[in-house]
Design an enzyme around this catalytic site. Structure first.
Site, PDB file in Angstrom:
ATOM      1  N   ASP A  56     102.702  75.452 -13.435  1.00 52.93           N
ATOM      2  CA  ASP A  56     103.162  74.208 -12.821  1.00 52.93           C
ATOM      3  C   ASP A  56     104.513  73.901 -13.467  1.00 52.93           C
ATOM      4  O   ASP A  56     104.834  74.442 -14.525  1.00 52.93           O
ATOM      5  CB  ASP A  56     102.126  73.108 -13.119  1.00 52.93           C
ATOM      6  CG  ASP A  56     102.604  71.732 -12.709  1.00 52.93           C
ATOM      7  OD1 ASP A  56     103.255  71.604 -11.642  1.00 52.93           O
ATOM      8  OD2 ASP A  56     102.338  70.767 -13.456  1.00 52.93           O
ATOM      9  N   GLU A 110     108.528  63.704 -16.820  1.00 48.08           N
ATOM     10  CA  GLU A 110     108.481  62.241 -16.685  1.00 48.08           C
ATOM     11  C   GLU A 110     109.033  61.550 -17.930  1.00 48.08           C
ATOM     12  O   GLU A 110     109.915  60.720 -17.852  1.00 48.08           O
ATOM     13  CB  GLU A 110     107.048  61.769 -16.399  1.00 48.08           C
ATOM     14  CG  GLU A 110     106.540  62.109 -15.001  1.00 48.08           C
ATOM     15  CD  GLU A 110     107.333  61.444 -13.862  1.00 48.08           C
ATOM     16  OE1 GLU A 110     108.255  60.640 -14.117  1.00 48.08           O
ATOM     17  OE2 GLU A 110     107.026  61.763 -12.698  1.00 48.08           O
ATOM     18  N   ASP A 116     106.451  70.338 -13.582  1.00 46.91           N
ATOM     19  CA  ASP A 116     106.529  69.044 -14.265  1.00 46.91           C
ATOM     20  C   ASP A 116     105.380  68.856 -15.236  1.00 46.91           C
ATOM     21  O   ASP A 116     104.215  68.914 -14.841  1.00 46.91           O
ATOM     22  CB  ASP A 116     106.515  67.909 -13.245  1.00 46.91           C
ATOM     23  CG  ASP A 116     107.708  67.995 -12.309  1.00 46.91           C
ATOM     24  OD1 ASP A 116     108.823  68.233 -12.804  1.00 46.91           O
ATOM     25  OD2 ASP A 116     107.528  67.844 -11.089  1.00 46.91           O
TER      26      ASP A 116
END
Ligand SMILES: *[C@@H]1O[C@H](CO)[C@@H](O)[C@H](O)[C@H]1NC(C)=O
Ligand SMILES: *[C@@H]1O[C@H](CO)[C@@H](O)[C@H](O)[C@H]1NC(C)=O
Ligand SMILES: CC(=O)N[C@H]1CO[C@H](CO)[C@@H](O)[C@@H]1O
Length: 328
Positions: A91, A100, A93
């Site tokens: 993955d 984030e 992010d």
């Protein structure tokens, strides 16, 4: 002796060092190193080794590494396994980078700073704000709640345009953060990718978020040499986002590999669900804002991939997850 019931799985279980220990736990002050072997027919093996429990279930042929004290991160799982995954799927992010916390939050802050709005989002506040999906909605909800900045327009129509312009700038600054390499790769990511590429294991990044950002993260942060060997599946290549397995199913099909021989690295419950629904093994490396989610379904859970001397797992460990499915 070669019978499956006597197969021995050896994990070098613990490499603890006091430097990684948390002051709150006296147990983690000890420096210990041990090797633990267990046989697959032992239903569960539980060890409260420095607050970390390793459990092996023969029923599900699965190794669970449950780190009870989430703050301590001193366990190393380096398995001696000859089996390699046919593909390692990451993955983006939260796995390659803590996008984030270290990316989007910083670029919102930089935008607010540039416009002199007197607003800044710290790590905890941003964690709360993440419950609101979408950057524009997030800013609007925040200003609705805490009051709009003095510099903001008063009418709703103008506020919409104000928010849209903040968001455009935020997106530019986010891309600049990546291009200037100010967004750090998470520990161990480059190591694990190099191990995989070195052994001819296919590597791909599978994300249903913005394709441009994912591509930039791969090419700028992993560098041109790695990125030319990494396939990217991102954005709108599939009609349904995670937790739908579509992105992982597409990756396996395109790479020409069996889903059951793929190992996925995810950081969230949503991503984990997508990987498992695709029939893949899934290792969770917890990230800043996902640490408290439910990862019961994962094949292994770690705080990060990690680089030596604080390595959590390596390519051979990924392979060992596949090996165990043949153990009865
Ligand atoms: C799992 O372990 C239990 C208890 O140790 C044993 O009775 C059972 O046969 C094992 N199952 C398999 C599939 O090996
Ligand atoms: C913010 O407040 C406006 C005006 O009351 C409202 O129309 C809008 O839906 C609110 N938006 C959010 C995201 O809270
Ligand atoms: C709380 C926090 O992290 N604030 C930062 C937001 O971003 C600006 C600009 O980069 C920093 O100056 C703040 O410290």
């Amino acid at each position: 002796m070669a019978s499956s019931s006597t197969t021995t799985i050896s994990l070098s279980l613990a490499t603890f060092s006091s430097t990684t220990a948390t002051a709150s736990s006296s147990a983690t002050q000890t420096k210990t190193s041990s090797i633990c072997s267990f046989r697959s027919h032992e239903r569960t093996l539980s060890s409260s080794l420095l607050g970390t429990r390793i459990r092996v279930c023969n029923k599900t042929a699965r190794t669970k590494v449950v780190d009870k004290s989430s703050a301590s991160n001193g366990i190393t799982c380096l398995a001696s396994s000859s089996v390699l995954p046919s593909a390692l799927l990451f993955d983006c992010d939260g796995v390659l980078v803590d996008t984030e916390k270290d990316g989007h939050r910083i670029s919102f802050n930089d935008t607010f700073n540039e416009r002199e709005l007197g607003v800044s989002w710290d790590v905890d506040l941003y964690g709360e704000l993440l419950k609101i999906g979408g950057g524009k909605e997030r800013m609007t909800a925040y200003f609705n709640k805490t009051g709009w900045p003095e510099k903001a327009p008063k009418s709703e129509e103008e506020r919409k345009e104000f928010i849209a312009s903040l968001h455009r700038r935020k997106t530019e600054l986010f891309m600049a953060l990546i291009e200037k390499k100010l967004l750090p790769l998470r520990p161990g990511v480059a190591k694990l990718i190099d191990q995989a590429l070195g052994k001819g294991v296919k590597v791909a990044v599978c994300s249903t978020s913005n394709e441009k950002a994912v591509s930039a993260i791969v090419s700028f942060l992993l560098g041109p040499e790695r990125s030319e060997k990494i396939k990217i599946f991102a954005g709108d290549v599939v009609p349904r986002k995670k937790p739908d397995p579509a992105i992982y199913t597409l990756a396996a099909k395109t790479l020409g590999v069996d889903p059951s021989s793929c190992v996925v690295v995810e950081d969230s419950a949503i991503g984990l669900a997508a990987a498992k629904a695709a029939g893949m093994k899934c290792i969770v490396t917890k990230s800043g804002y996902t640490a408290d989610e439910d990862f019961l379904n994962a094949d292994a859970v770690f705080d990060c991939i990690g680089d030596p001397p604080e390595e959590c797992f390596d390519l051979a460990f990924c392979g060992s997850l596949l090996e165990k499915q043949y153990v009865s």
